[in-house]
Design a protein around this motif. Structure first.
Motif, short mmCIF file in Angstrom:
data_model
loop_
_atom_site.label_atom_id
_atom_site.label_comp_id
_atom_site.label_asym_id
_atom_site.label_seq_id
_atom_site.Cartn_x
_atom_site.Cartn_y
_atom_site.Cartn_z
N GLN A 3 -16.58 -2.08 -11.68
CA GLN A 3 -15.48 -2.41 -10.82
C GLN A 3 -14.12 -1.55 -10.91
OE1 GLN A 3 -15.07 -6.73 -10.97
NE2 GLN A 3 -16.18 -7.12 -9.25
N LEU A 4 -13.37 -1.15 -9.79
CA LEU A 4 -12.31 -0.61 -9.95
C LEU A 4 -11.38 -1.19 -9.01
CD1 LEU A 4 -14.68 1.74 -10.56
CD2 LEU A 4 -12.80 3.51 -9.95
N VAL A 5 -10.46 -1.79 -9.44
CA VAL A 5 -9.37 -2.16 -8.64
C VAL A 5 -7.94 -1.36 -8.64
CG1 VAL A 5 -8.17 -4.39 -8.11
CG2 VAL A 5 -10.26 -4.39 -9.36
N GLU A 6 -7.57 -1.19 -7.35
CA GLU A 6 -6.37 -0.39 -7.23
C GLU A 6 -5.17 -1.27 -7.01
OE1 GLU A 6 -9.40 1.93 -5.01
OE2 GLU A 6 -8.98 -0.09 -5.46
N SER A 7 -4.07 -0.96 -7.21
CA SER A 7 -2.57 -1.81 -7.00
C SER A 7 -1.53 -0.67 -6.67
CB SER A 7 -2.59 -2.99 -8.10
OG SER A 7 -2.39 -2.38 -9.36
N GLY A 8 -0.47 -1.37 -6.19
CA GLY A 8 0.90 -0.80 -6.29
C GLY A 8 1.21 -0.18 -5.06
N GLY A 9 0.23 -0.31 -4.16
CA GLY A 9 0.69 0.37 -2.57
C GLY A 9 1.80 -0.75 -2.11
N GLY A 10 2.08 0.03 -0.90
CA GLY A 10 3.35 -0.57 -0.18
C GLY A 10 3.77 0.29 0.95
N LEU A 11 5.03 -0.36 1.50
CA LEU A 11 5.65 0.40 2.46
C LEU A 11 7.17 0.87 1.79
CD1 LEU A 11 6.39 1.07 5.61
CD2 LEU A 11 7.37 -1.12 5.83
N VAL A 12 7.11 2.19 1.94
CA VAL A 12 8.44 2.71 1.59
C VAL A 12 8.92 3.75 2.39
CG1 VAL A 12 7.68 2.86 -1.10
CG2 VAL A 12 7.18 4.51 0.40
N GLY A 116 -9.34 0.07 -2.33
CA GLY A 116 -8.15 0.98 -1.78
C GLY A 116 -7.12 0.18 -1.78
N THR A 117 -5.99 0.73 -1.60
CA THR A 117 -4.64 0.21 -1.65
C THR A 117 -3.98 0.86 -0.63
OG1 THR A 117 -2.59 -0.65 -2.73
CG2 THR A 117 -3.66 1.65 -3.51
N GLN A 118 -3.20 0.24 0.28
CA GLN A 118 -2.38 0.80 1.56
C GLN A 118 -1.21 1.39 0.98
OE1 GLN A 118 -3.41 0.98 4.74
NE2 GLN A 118 -1.72 2.66 4.76
N VAL A 119 -0.67 2.66 1.39
CA VAL A 119 0.50 3.25 1.39
C VAL A 119 1.05 3.76 2.60
CG1 VAL A 119 1.95 5.12 0.52
CG2 VAL A 119 0.20 3.93 -1.22
#
Length: 123
Positions: A3-12, A116-119
């Motif tokens: 398993q791979l889990v991404e984190s840290g995305g956001g709206l900037v 995936g994580t949304q940026v």
């Protein structure tokens, strides 16, 4: 199951920074090349950065000098530090792991993918 889990995305806003993280469950993590890819709406997934071996890195031209990929083998983590973000960096960012001991050249040579994580970068 790996398993791979991404984190840290956001709206900037444009010019801001973000740091993405990816935690993995692969064994012998240090033997895996790790990569970051991204996919913008309506576009194909594209390569962003790769780290291999000790600290050999490779970047897409569009992010070179702004993004930095790194890894912590003790924590089974890979990171993507993104500075000077631009609206065109808006995408879903994916973490990927290659096959142990092999250097992936194309996205097809990566064995495992995160969700995936949304940026999103506003102008």
């Amino acid at each position: 199951q790996v398993q791979l889990v991404e984190s840290g995305g956001g709206l900037v806003q444009a010019g801001d920074s973000l740091r993405l993280s990816c935690t993995t469950s692969v064994r012998t993590f240090s033997s895996y090349a790790m990569g970051w890819f991204r996919q913008a709406p309506g576009k194909e997934r594209e390569f962003v950065a790769r780290i291999w071996g000790g600290d050999a890195t490779y970047y897409a031209g569009s992010v070179k000098g702004r993004f930095t990929i790194s890894r912590d083998n003790a924590k089974n983590m890979v990171y993507l530090q993104m500075n000077s973000l631009k609206p065109e960096d808006t995408a879903v960012y994916y973490c990927a792991a290659g096959h142990p001991g092999r250097l992936p050249i194309s996205s097809k040579e990566y064995a495992y993918w995160g969700q995936g994580t949304q940026v999103a970068v506003s102008s």
